[in-house]
Design a protein around this motif. Structure first.
Motif, PDB file in Angstrom:
ATOM      1  N   ALA A 132       0.841  -1.203   0.000  1.00 16.14           N
ATOM      2  CA  ALA A 132       0.000   0.000   0.000  1.00 16.14           C
ATOM      3  C   ALA A 132       0.878   1.256   0.000  1.00 16.14           C
ATOM      4  O   ALA A 132       0.640   2.216  -0.748  1.00 16.14           O
ATOM      5  CB  ALA A 132      -0.929  -0.013   1.217  1.00 16.14           C
ATOM      6  N   ASP A 152      -5.610   0.580   1.552  1.00 13.73           N
ATOM      7  CA  ASP A 152      -5.075  -0.636   2.165  1.00 13.73           C
ATOM      8  C   ASP A 152      -4.933  -1.727   1.095  1.00 13.73           C
ATOM      9  O   ASP A 152      -5.592  -1.665   0.052  1.00 13.73           O
ATOM     10  CB  ASP A 152      -6.007  -1.134   3.276  1.00 13.73           C
ATOM     11  CG  ASP A 152      -5.263  -1.893   4.374  1.00 13.73           C
ATOM     12  OD1 ASP A 152      -4.057  -2.189   4.178  1.00 13.73           O
ATOM     13  OD2 ASP A 152      -5.879  -2.196   5.399  1.00 13.73           O
ATOM     14  N   VAL A 165      -5.121   4.723  -2.732  1.00 12.26           N
ATOM     15  CA  VAL A 165      -5.019   3.406  -2.092  1.00 12.26           C
ATOM     16  C   VAL A 165      -5.037   3.554  -0.573  1.00 12.26           C
ATOM     17  O   VAL A 165      -4.213   4.259  -0.007  1.00 12.26           O
ATOM     18  CB  VAL A 165      -3.734   2.673  -2.536  1.00 12.26           C
ATOM     19  CG1 VAL A 165      -3.540   1.400  -1.722  1.00 12.26           C
ATOM     20  CG2 VAL A 165      -3.790   2.366  -4.021  1.00 12.26           C
TER      21      VAL A 165
END
Lengths: 80, 80
Positions: A22, A35, A33
């Motif tokens: 991530a 996770d 993003v």
């Protein structure tokens, strides 16, 4: 017969590989993003026509070799 | 939004990890096992509501970081 196994880390456990991915994705510019979770996907090809027996056998394979029951959950399903 | 990525080894390439697992399972007594294929399953959580944009972004992440396009194929789909 092909049996699909999906192995995921048990909820609540740390996923350092996912956290690293991530961060790397955000560093690459994918700032949306939040996770990433890594799992494993395994296809086991077995001889025979008995679907229930095949599923029972593959669940047993997961407990004995393919998965780590302390850290991972798994699901099995017949593909064809 | 969660995007599921399935990464598999490209057809025709050797899968030594799968071959080793198949042999180990047969040694454990699961003699019906003919082959095993290992893949990776990744869930990417992204902010935002644009599903098409999210899928395009995750495909781009696969090409740039998550997959190895020389050895692997990937598919992406929206989970929720």
């Amino acid at each position: 017969m092909k049996i699909q196994v999906e192995i995921t880390r048990r909820p609540g456990l740390r996923d350092p590989e996912g956290a690293t991915a991530a961060r790397a994705l955000r560093d690459l510019g994918f700032t949306s993003v939040s996770d990433v979770h890594f799992g494993r996907s395994i296809v086991v090809e077995v001889d025979g026509d008995d679907r229930d027996q095949a599923l029972t056998d593959v669940e047993d394979m997961c407990r004995k070799l393919l998965a780590n029951p302390v850290l991972e959950d798994f699901t099995v399903e017949v593909l064809d």
